[in-house]
Scaffold this motif. Structure first.
Motif, PDB file in Angstrom:
ATOM      1  N   ARG A  40      67.733   3.187 126.036  1.00  0.00           N
ATOM      2  CA  ARG A  40      68.460   4.430 125.773  1.00  0.00           C
ATOM      3  C   ARG A  40      67.545   5.650 125.772  1.00  0.00           C
ATOM      4  NH1 ARG A  40      71.780   4.648 120.699  1.00  0.00           N
ATOM      5  NH2 ARG A  40      70.042   3.633 119.639  1.00  0.00           N
ATOM      6  N   PHE A  41      66.259   5.438 125.584  1.00  0.00           N
ATOM      7  CA  PHE A  41      65.362   6.574 125.392  1.00  0.00           C
ATOM      8  C   PHE A  41      64.377   6.709 126.544  1.00  0.00           C
ATOM      9  CE2 PHE A  41      66.088   4.729 121.042  1.00  0.00           C
ATOM     10  CZ  PHE A  41      67.112   5.614 120.718  1.00  0.00           C
ATOM     11  N   ASP A  42      63.919   7.908 126.741  1.00  0.00           N
ATOM     12  CA  ASP A  42      62.877   8.148 127.725  1.00  0.00           C
ATOM     13  C   ASP A  42      61.517   7.710 127.203  1.00  0.00           C
ATOM     14  OD1 ASP A  42      64.704   9.234 129.450  1.00  0.00           O
ATOM     15  OD2 ASP A  42      64.374  11.300 128.784  1.00  0.00           O
ATOM     16  N   SER A  43      61.404   7.542 125.901  1.00  0.00           N
ATOM     17  CA  SER A  43      60.133   7.195 125.272  1.00  0.00           C
ATOM     18  C   SER A  43      60.011   5.673 125.118  1.00  0.00           C
ATOM     19  CB  SER A  43      60.035   7.861 123.894  1.00  0.00           C
ATOM     20  OG  SER A  43      58.957   7.334 123.163  1.00  0.00           O
ATOM     21  N   PRO A  44      59.096   5.021 125.848  1.00  0.00           N
ATOM     22  CA  PRO A  44      58.915   3.570 125.707  1.00  0.00           C
ATOM     23  C   PRO A  44      58.629   3.119 124.276  1.00  0.00           C
ATOM     24  CG  PRO A  44      57.815   4.341 127.685  1.00  0.00           C
ATOM     25  CD  PRO A  44      58.255   5.568 126.935  1.00  0.00           C
ATOM     26  N   PRO A  45      57.785   3.829 123.496  1.00  0.00           N
ATOM     27  CA  PRO A  45      57.559   3.374 122.119  1.00  0.00           C
ATOM     28  C   PRO A  45      58.825   3.373 121.270  1.00  0.00           C
ATOM     29  CG  PRO A  45      55.832   4.896 122.769  1.00  0.00           C
ATOM     30  CD  PRO A  45      56.874   4.945 123.843  1.00  0.00           C
ATOM     31  N   LEU A  46      59.720   4.351 121.487  1.00  0.00           N
ATOM     32  CA  LEU A  46      60.956   4.384 120.712  1.00  0.00           C
ATOM     33  C   LEU A  46      61.900   3.261 121.132  1.00  0.00           C
ATOM     34  CD1 LEU A  46      61.709   8.202 120.448  1.00  0.00           C
ATOM     35  CD2 LEU A  46      60.616   6.704 118.777  1.00  0.00           C
ATOM     36  N   ASN A  47      61.893   2.925 122.410  1.00  0.00           N
ATOM     37  CA  ASN A  47      62.697   1.787 122.859  1.00  0.00           C
ATOM     38  C   ASN A  47      62.192   0.490 122.242  1.00  0.00           C
ATOM     39  OD1 ASN A  47      64.562   3.120 124.580  1.00  0.00           O
ATOM     40  ND2 ASN A  47      62.966   3.346 126.125  1.00  0.00           N
ATOM     41  N   LEU A  48      60.869   0.339 122.197  1.00  0.00           N
ATOM     42  CA  LEU A  48      60.301  -0.850 121.578  1.00  0.00           C
ATOM     43  C   LEU A  48      60.592  -0.865 120.081  1.00  0.00           C
ATOM     44  CD1 LEU A  48      58.651  -3.428 121.699  1.00  0.00           C
ATOM     45  CD2 LEU A  48      56.566  -2.037 121.521  1.00  0.00           C
ATOM     46  N   PHE A  49      60.503   0.299 119.450  1.00  0.00           N
ATOM     47  CA  PHE A  49      60.806   0.403 118.015  1.00  0.00           C
ATOM     48  C   PHE A  49      62.240  -0.065 117.737  1.00  0.00           C
ATOM     49  CE2 PHE A  49      62.562   3.134 114.566  1.00  0.00           C
ATOM     50  CZ  PHE A  49      61.832   2.602 113.513  1.00  0.00           C
ATOM     51  N   GLU A  50      63.182   0.416 118.537  1.00  0.00           N
ATOM     52  CA  GLU A  50      64.574   0.031 118.346  1.00  0.00           C
ATOM     53  C   GLU A  50      64.740  -1.489 118.497  1.00  0.00           C
ATOM     54  OE1 GLU A  50      68.958   1.367 119.948  1.00  0.00           O
ATOM     55  OE2 GLU A  50      67.311   1.337 121.389  1.00  0.00           O
ATOM     56  N   THR A  51      64.086  -2.059 119.502  1.00  0.00           N
ATOM     57  CA  THR A  51      64.217  -3.498 119.731  1.00  0.00           C
ATOM     58  C   THR A  51      63.561  -4.298 118.614  1.00  0.00           C
ATOM     59  OG1 THR A  51      64.101  -2.999 122.105  1.00  0.00           O
ATOM     60  CG2 THR A  51      63.941  -5.301 121.470  1.00  0.00           C
ATOM     61  N   LEU A  52      62.423  -3.829 118.137  1.00  0.00           N
ATOM     62  CA  LEU A  52      61.756  -4.509 117.019  1.00  0.00           C
ATOM     63  C   LEU A  52      62.622  -4.480 115.761  1.00  0.00           C
ATOM     64  CD1 LEU A  52      58.085  -3.199 117.447  1.00  0.00           C
ATOM     65  CD2 LEU A  52      58.838  -5.576 117.676  1.00  0.00           C
ATOM     66  N   VAL A  53      63.295  -3.366 115.560  1.00  0.00           N
ATOM     67  CA  VAL A  53      64.191  -3.249 114.412  1.00  0.00           C
ATOM     68  C   VAL A  53      65.332  -4.258 114.515  1.00  0.00           C
ATOM     69  CG1 VAL A  53      65.934  -1.747 113.352  1.00  0.00           C
ATOM     70  CG2 VAL A  53      63.649  -0.859 113.827  1.00  0.00           C
ATOM     71  N   LYS A  54      65.935  -4.350 115.686  1.00  0.00           N
ATOM     72  CA  LYS A  54      67.080  -5.251 115.885  1.00  0.00           C
ATOM     73  C   LYS A  54      66.697  -6.718 115.692  1.00  0.00           C
ATOM     74  CE  LYS A  54      69.724  -2.421 119.180  1.00  0.00           C
ATOM     75  NZ  LYS A  54      70.178  -2.322 120.581  1.00  0.00           N
ATOM     76  N   THR A  55      65.486  -7.065 116.080  1.00  0.00           N
ATOM     77  CA  THR A  55      65.073  -8.473 116.047  1.00  0.00           C
ATOM     78  C   THR A  55      64.267  -8.823 114.800  1.00  0.00           C
ATOM     79  OG1 THR A  55      63.137  -7.849 117.373  1.00  0.00           O
ATOM     80  CG2 THR A  55      65.060  -8.692 118.556  1.00  0.00           C
ATOM     81  N   TYR A  56      64.070  -7.861 113.920  1.00  0.00           N
ATOM     82  CA  TYR A  56      63.183  -8.053 112.766  1.00  0.00           C
ATOM     83  C   TYR A  56      63.631  -9.199 111.861  1.00  0.00           C
ATOM     84  CZ  TYR A  56      60.442  -7.051 108.616  1.00  0.00           C
ATOM     85  OH  TYR A  56      59.575  -7.159 107.554  1.00  0.00           O
ATOM     86  N   GLN A  57      64.897  -9.141 111.408  1.00  0.00           N
ATOM     87  CA  GLN A  57      65.388 -10.127 110.441  1.00  0.00           C
ATOM     88  C   GLN A  57      65.406 -11.527 111.020  1.00  0.00           C
ATOM     89  OE1 GLN A  57      69.151  -8.770 108.835  1.00  0.00           O
ATOM     90  NE2 GLN A  57      68.565  -9.552 106.843  1.00  0.00           N
ATOM     91  N   ARG A  58      65.881 -11.638 112.241  1.00  0.00           N
ATOM     92  CA  ARG A  58      66.007 -12.953 112.860  1.00  0.00           C
ATOM     93  C   ARG A  58      64.651 -13.638 113.012  1.00  0.00           C
ATOM     94  NH1 ARG A  58      65.852 -14.294 118.154  1.00  0.00           N
ATOM     95  NH2 ARG A  58      65.888 -12.117 118.758  1.00  0.00           N
ATOM     96  N   CYS A  59      63.603 -12.835 113.182  1.00  0.00           N
ATOM     97  CA  CYS A  59      62.266 -13.397 113.381  1.00  0.00           C
ATOM     98  C   CYS A  59      61.495 -13.550 112.080  1.00  0.00           C
ATOM     99  CB  CYS A  59      61.469 -12.516 114.348  1.00  0.00           C
ATOM    100  SG  CYS A  59      62.173 -12.439 116.009  1.00  0.00           S
ATOM    101  N   GLY A  60      62.044 -13.051 110.968  1.00  0.00           N
ATOM    102  CA  GLY A  60      61.347 -13.157 109.691  1.00  0.00           C
ATOM    103  C   GLY A  60      59.994 -12.485 109.726  1.00  0.00           C
TER     104      GLY A  60
END
Length: 491
Positions: A143-163
């Motif tokens: 969704r973002f032009d900024s690669p770090p923000l895209n990675l941040f969003e994905t890390l947030v989404k997968t955080y709980q599932r990965c413990g």
């Protein structure tokens, strides 16, 4: 641009406790969880990884997956290896080196979380850097032009599932800073703090320092006040819950003072000093003393030295060098020597800066013999002088009619340390050698100077002209005058 995109970055408003990142999204599921756990192929791959010997494991995996593994399968397999992080690491490296999987942000995030969870921080950091770099060219409908923000969003989404571990976001911020992606770093920290999740103070300090270095002290100071909530009332802070406010530490203040000092904002150094709400250390005192010395307030710096000693804080070599440099600059070399003797008697080893200060101090008071003695000791101990020390020694020796000795000193510094004299050093040498009648040596120095990219100026021409006049060579002197005028016209 990053700020505009983050306005679209909608976040759950539920308040969470610091360091319990449930984080920002109402669902912790990600795009990688589309295959059921009973998928035969995936389970077979997991079985091969966990039960077969390492020598046969990789061939078996390759034969089972001739077309590779998709990112969804990779994430599912890796999650089953969360309790065996080193095997997960080998699996990830195998997919990378053999081009088995075309990784996306989701698959990268899974392995990053597992590395962070297992405290394999070096591997997590390295993979974050790869994910940022790769997503610049191959995004995942981001969704973002900024690669770090895209990675941040994905890390947030997968955080709980990965413990995962909260430190994963410190690593992401560090990677952004190292890649000079400052705006995403700031926005990631803002997002975390807005939900009561604090990066480590060391991460915040790094952010402040980078902002100061790239955008100036005022910008860095503004970020400092923002992230430590210094402009909010206690009432506002208390509404966010206990533990929300992150407190700066001594290194925070030291970083700010260092930035001010490097920009010669000495008054600001004092302001930060007065703001400090934590115990100061030797480096804090040294920065403040250095600021006072650079302002010529050496007596005030000495009072601060006494305060530091009274507080039971032991000075280090940088502290001693600071005081010696302050006294040498005002010509009080005797007092500087007292600090030197105290330092060495206390078992603290000298540095190149120690000798630089003493040599320059003796040059200021024109004590050429003492300057030469200390310089030779410096040379013997393989301490490389700074260019200004070499210039000061060259000037003093030439002023005292010791041009040959100055030339030898410069030659030795070039040969041993690879120092390149400044144009001023060449000028002083040429004038000194000409004044002593060593014109052949002066011509060689002038040729070397031109070879280093320095053009002769009127002072150098004047030295050669004066020598020819003293020798009665008016014709050669006149030719040099004409050459000098032509050079000046061309330049």
């Amino acid at each position: 641009m990053a700020i505009q995109h983050l306005q679209r970055f909608k976040i759950e408003s539920q308040l969470v406790k610091p360091f319990s990142p449930l984080f920002f999204f109402s669902s912790s599921s990600s795009t990688t969880t589309t295959t059921s756990n009973d998928d035969t192929k995936t389970q077979t791959l997991i079985s091969i990884l966990t039960h077969q010997r390492s020598k046969s494991r990789w061939n078996a995996l390759r034969s089972l997956c001739p077309n590779g593994i998709d990112p969804i399968q990779f994430s599912q397999i890796t999650l089953q290896l969360k309790n065996n992080p080193h095997l997960a690491l080998r699996f990830f490296n195998w997919t990378q080196s053999n081009s088995i999987c075309h990784h996306t942000l989701s698959s990268y995030s899974t392995i990053i979380h597992l590395f962070a969870r297992a405290r394999l921080y070096k591997h997590a950091y390295h993979t974050i850097r790869i994910a940022i770099r790769t997503s610049e060219y191959d995004d995942e409908h981001c969704r973002f032009d900024s690669p770090p923000l895209n990675l941040f969003e994905t890390l947030v989404k997968t955080y709980q599932r990965c413990g995962s571990s909260p430190f994963v976001f410190d690593l992401l911020t560090k990677a952004c800073l190292e890649s000079k992606k400052l705006d995403p770093s700031i926005e990631i920290v803002r997002m975390l703090l807005s939900r009561g999740i604090s990066p480590k103070v060391t991460t915040l300090n790094s952010l402040i320092f980078r902002v100061c270095k790239s955008r100036g002290f005022d910008a860095g100071y503004a970020i400092y006040r923002e992230i430590f909530r210094l402009d909010r009332s206690k009432c506002e802070i208390s509404k966010r819950g206990s533990g929300f406010k992150v407190n700066p530490n001594v290194h925070t203040y030291n970083e700010l003072m260092l930035c001010c000092y490097q920009d010669a904002l000495f008054e600001k150094v004092g302001e930060i000093w007065n703001e400090m709400e934590c115990a100061r250390n030797a480096y804090s005192y040294t920065l403040m003393m250095a600021s006072l010395c650079d302002e010529g307030r050496v007596e005030d710096a000495e009072k601060l030295w006494e305060e530091m000693r009274n507080e039971g804080i032991e000075p280090d070599v940088i502290s001693y060098n600071t005081m010696m440099g302050g006294f040498c600059r005002i010509g009080d070399v005797g007092r500087a020597e007292e600090f030197y003797r105290e330092m060495t008697s206390g078992g603290i080893e000298s540095t190149a800066s120690t000798y630089d200060h003493l040599v320059n101090g003796y040059c200021i008071i024109e004590d050429v013999d003492s300057a030469v003695l200390v310089y030779k000791d410096m040379y013997r101990k393989d301490f490389c002088p700074v260019a200004s020390t070499l210039d000061a020694m060259t000037s003093l020796l030439c002023d005292k009619g010791r041009g040959k000795e100055a030339l030898k000193l410069v030659r030795n510094a070039i040969g041993k340390f690879g120092l390149v004299p400044k144009g001023n050093s060449y000028e002083v040498l040429i004038k000194g050698l000409c004044a002593e009648g060593r014109v052949e040596e002066a011509f060689k120095v002038q040729a070397e100077m031109v070879g280093k990219g320095f053009q002769p100026n009127s002072e150098i021409y004047g030295a050669f002209i004066d020598w020819h006049v003293r020798q009665g060579n008016e014709e050669l002197a006149g030719a040099l005058r004409e050459e000098m005028l032509q050079t000046q016209i061309q330049s």
